[in-house]
Scaffold this active site. Structure first.
Site, PDB file in Angstrom:
ATOM      1  N   SER A  77       0.745  -1.154  -0.208  1.00 49.53           N
ATOM      2  CA  SER A  77       0.002  -0.022   0.135  1.00 49.53           C
ATOM      3  C   SER A  77       1.165   1.361   0.087  1.00 49.53           C
ATOM      4  O   SER A  77       2.107   1.444   0.322  1.00 49.53           O
ATOM      5  CB  SER A  77      -0.963   0.213   1.416  1.00 49.53           C
ATOM      6  OG  SER A  77      -1.599   1.281   1.367  1.00 49.53           O
ATOM      7  N   ASP A  78       0.355   2.241  -0.885  1.00 47.86           N
ATOM      8  CA  ASP A  78       1.226   3.827  -0.669  1.00 47.86           C
ATOM      9  C   ASP A  78       0.494   4.767  -0.409  1.00 47.86           C
ATOM     10  O   ASP A  78      -1.052   4.952  -1.353  1.00 47.86           O
ATOM     11  CB  ASP A  78       2.019   3.530  -1.761  1.00 47.86           C
ATOM     12  CG  ASP A  78       2.809   5.051  -1.730  1.00 47.86           C
ATOM     13  OD1 ASP A  78       3.714   4.967  -1.389  1.00 47.86           O
ATOM     14  OD2 ASP A  78       2.576   5.436  -2.019  1.00 47.86           O
ATOM     15  N   THR A  79       0.804   5.825  -0.209  1.00 50.29           N
ATOM     16  CA  THR A  79      -0.645   7.156   0.519  1.00 50.29           C
ATOM     17  C   THR A  79       0.197   8.157   0.267  1.00 50.29           C
ATOM     18  O   THR A  79       1.008   8.508   0.407  1.00 50.29           O
ATOM     19  CB  THR A  79      -1.150   6.828   1.926  1.00 50.29           C
ATOM     20  OG1 THR A  79      -1.696   5.980   2.245  1.00 50.29           O
ATOM     21  CG2 THR A  79      -1.942   7.880   1.724  1.00 50.29           C
TER      22      THR A  79
END
Length: 200
Positions: A77-79
């Site tokens: 996941s990346d934000t």
């Protein structure tokens, strides 16, 4: 360990926030920290950026796994925070955090979170993203400096954490709260269905 019809989850993240969220599924999981290169062409859109990095993180962990450990679904996941078409990642220092928060205060910005699921054994992968609009309260320079002094902004995209004391500077959101925290659980549960994993 995993059961024949419910593979374990492998979270490719060192983030305590993401680890807490994955626990809420009540499924067996392990943590394998990804050291993936996060360099990406500056021309990609925010949605492409978070999807590229999510896949890269999960794939890097797959490459790290020993043969006997290649059992489960790896979650990357990346934000990122986006304001006026500028992608705001983690601040380089306190001055950078001040610059970001000064821009965000009193305005609405977007938070993009990408999620990728990769089958450790077969390499089958799915990826998607979600976006949430966040309204931040107007703040004085003194308030921004006091928030930075808490230490909370230093490793957060956009220099704030909605699940911490940063909740006091957010006046509202339009979209999924967990997208802002960094792991959109509703989206993740949908992606896991691709691998016949039912959260509910």
């Amino acid at each position: 360990m995993s059961t024949p019809n419910q593979p374990r989850l492998i979270l490719a993240s060192s983030s305590p926030r993401r680890q807490e969220l994955i626990q809420s599924f009540g499924l067996p999981y392990i943590i394998r920290v990804s050291d993936a290169d996060e360099t990406v062409d500056a021309k990609v859109s925010p949605s492409e950026l978070v999807e590229i990095l999510s896949i890269r993180k999960a794939s890097t962990v797959r490459d790290m796994l020993e043969a006997q450990d290649q059992d489960g679904i790896i979650i990357g996941s990346d934000t990122v925070v986006v304001y006026n078409d500028e992608v705001l990642g983690k601040p380089a220092d306190e001055q950078d955090a001040f610059r970001m928060l000064q821009a965000l205060q009193g305005n609405t910005h977007q938070v993009y979170s990408g999620v990728a699921c990769v089958d450790a054994e077969t390499g089958k992968q799915v990826v998607s993203h979600s976006v949430t609009h966040v309204r931040m309260k107007p703040m004085s320079d003194e308030q921004i400096l006091r928030y930075i002094a808490t230490g909370e902004p230093k490793d957060k995209a956009g220099s704030y954490a909605i699940q911490g004391i940063g909740a006091t500077i957010v006046s509202g959101i339009d979209g999924d709260y967990f997208t802002v925290v960094g792991l959109p659980l509703s989206l993740l549960s949908d992606l896991l269905l691709t691998f016949d994993i039912q959260v509910l």
